[in-house]
Design a protein around this motif. Sequence first.
Motif, PDB file in Angstrom:
ATOM      1  N   THR A 370      31.203  17.870  -9.923  1.00 46.07           N
ATOM      2  CA  THR A 370      30.539  19.696  -9.535  1.00 46.07           C
ATOM      3  C   THR A 370      29.681  19.389 -11.074  1.00 46.07           C
ATOM      4  O   THR A 370      29.959  19.154 -11.691  1.00 46.07           O
ATOM      5  CB  THR A 370      31.343  20.875  -9.549  1.00 46.07           C
ATOM      6  N   HIS A 371      28.835  20.194 -10.589  1.00 52.39           N
ATOM      7  CA  HIS A 371      27.790  21.209 -11.987  1.00 52.39           C
ATOM      8  C   HIS A 371      28.272  22.595 -12.220  1.00 52.39           C
ATOM      9  O   HIS A 371      27.993  23.280 -11.041  1.00 52.39           O
ATOM     10  CB  HIS A 371      26.752  20.700 -11.556  1.00 52.39           C
ATOM     11  N   LEU A 378      28.212  18.514 -16.159  1.00 48.00           N
ATOM     12  CA  LEU A 378      28.622  17.894 -15.058  1.00 48.00           C
ATOM     13  C   LEU A 378      30.992  18.084 -15.199  1.00 48.00           C
ATOM     14  O   LEU A 378      31.345  17.470 -16.461  1.00 48.00           O
ATOM     15  CB  LEU A 378      27.901  16.125 -14.583  1.00 48.00           C
ATOM     16  N   ALA A 564      23.987  16.156  -2.415  1.00 49.39           N
ATOM     17  CA  ALA A 564      23.784  17.358  -3.928  1.00 49.39           C
ATOM     18  C   ALA A 564      22.894  18.178  -3.310  1.00 49.39           C
ATOM     19  O   ALA A 564      21.493  17.154  -2.401  1.00 49.39           O
ATOM     20  CB  ALA A 564      24.100  16.700  -4.355  1.00 49.39           C
ATOM     21  N   ALA A 614      26.378  15.383  -7.893  1.00 48.39           N
ATOM     22  CA  ALA A 614      25.128  16.416  -8.763  1.00 48.39           C
ATOM     23  C   ALA A 614      24.311  16.681  -9.095  1.00 48.39           C
ATOM     24  O   ALA A 614      23.505  15.449 -10.324  1.00 48.39           O
ATOM     25  CB  ALA A 614      26.624  16.894  -9.316  1.00 48.39           C
TER      26      ALA A 614
END
Length: 652
Positions: A370-371, A378, A564, A614
């Motif tokens: 995820t970001h 990240l 994303a 992401a």
Amino acid sequence: MRKISMTTRLIFLLNLCLIPLSLHASDYVHPQATDPGFQAETDHFVFFSHIWLNMHHFLYRQAEFAYDPKAEYPSDENVYASLNSQEKEALKEALAYYRDNLLKEDLRRSGYMFHFKRWVIQFGAEGDLPDLEEIREHVNLLNKIKHVYLSHFWKKHHAANQAVLNTNLDWIQKHEAQFSKALSDLCKAPWQREKIRVDISYHSKRDIPFTTTRIATHIVMDSRMNHEPPGNWFELLLHESSHHLIKSTSGFISGTIRDVVDVKGKRAPRQLYHAYLFYLSGKVAKDLLAKEGLTEYDMYVKRTKMSYQRIYPLMDAHLPAYMLKKESLASVTEKIIDGASLLQQTKIKPARNTTQPKLAPQPRDHFAMTHDQGRDKLIIFGGNTAGRQLLNDTWEFDGKAWYHYEASGPAARSSHSIVHHEGAGKTLLVAGIGKEGYLQNETWTWNGKQWQHMKDEGPSPRHSPTVGYDAARQRVIVFGGSGRGNDIMWEWDGKTWFPIETSDDGPVNRMRGQMAYDPSRQVVILFGGFAGGKSLGDMWSWDGKSWTQLEVNVPPARNNHSMATHSKSGKILLFGGKSRHEDILYGDTWEWDGKQWRKVAESGPQARDMTAMAFHAGLGGIVLFGGRDGKRQALDDMWLWDGKEWRLVKHE
């Protein structure tokens, strides 16, 4: 249940030391084709699938599983329901005995287990084990449970043992002589003249091989876990067979390490001699497997999470010079110890563009990424290696370097999800498959420095849910997955979980789908997944109150794909995945602009599933990392989608 006393253990060890050595020492040191459980013989090895040893390991491992209070029955077998009441009671009694008396004994290191193994392999399946007064209760228990094991478990275990041997036997026969010569030369020690006994056991020491070298080299290889990738079992067998060449305190390898440590005045990495053995045996095995067409095979020490993996880049940079006789072992050991000292200076290890070996996440699939918008990082956690080993490592990428955090936190797992909650400034981890296949329902949050375990008041245990973040409402959404109670949809507001009531006309429950936020419509988009034995190609939006199916042209049905949102363009990117019912692995790229899907790239990452994507603001695009290719090999390449095309990111 009476426990084995220390006095009884000592008496047993003394008896076992005397009885097998006086009556059966030659059988043990020189295994024969006439010994119980014999399967095959080569120039260097004699292979066995021995019922009593398999049953002993089976009970030991099942007793370990029994410690998980969530497990109704501590086994990966699907036969418990077929046992009658007497069989269930016998198995329960056996597990209780092993749990109370034997779990404190390590299968490899314990003197009790070592001598028991030597004693029990003398006997075949025709009758019961003979009475031995000092361990009568243990022996009687095995004799009592034997009929249950034979009736319900042994057939499957024995077949798996034979299958893994048959898969690897030709390679072993073709290459064992070349391997033994190469390792003997590198270790400057002679290969043993006696053939090595190899017992194949469906269960072993935490489902990894182990070797004892007291009296004679004796290897236990498992048949349950180490099948992937092709060549893995072959490499591990050759590694285990080389243990007699490298001792922890003596011999050329250990002596050289000790001399360098004395001169440099620096501490060597723990068990550096064993790390050398993994690398040297792995490199020779890799070269031999290349002759069999496995040109992309990676060594076990490179692709599997273990303590030696962090110094793998150092070994890979320097040990080949010794293997090619360009440098002495002392010279390359100095460089490795110096490099390891630098790594010890910080627990957060940056992968900078320097002349030193660089660090980055190892190849993996079934992981999550995820970001963190606030820090523009990240975040990667967990997954499976190419060797199907579970990971529990935490990595962050700032656009230039990877950072590995050695922080305590969630247990190793795969098929989980992590998603950043922008409002709370926290990254949420939920679900997954843990050790021995247990489904997870723990909730953890990551703040950039440490993991925090929250109250497990949210989704029930499950794996492969569809998870997304609704930026407009600042809610994390968890939908579906595989596990009990997966028909309940959940939301997390940054502090608390809420079950969500939905109507029956919403999307079918599924696993391995994908969600992404559509800023143009301020809804969360769901596409694809797997349910009812096939991949799905339906598309839905969630506005916080209800589901709406979108009747538009969509990409081909798939699961295990990745989606994303590109924060600058507002478009949703879709890549890859697999169609289970059509057996198609995709490498296509699609964009959703709020109205329609459009295929946007003809070139880019190779086809794969189990990858993750992401957005990264600093790089100005969507980052793709890892996944699994058509050969079921885990990947570690990294790509950037800038809104127009893919380009490979050199991150190692």
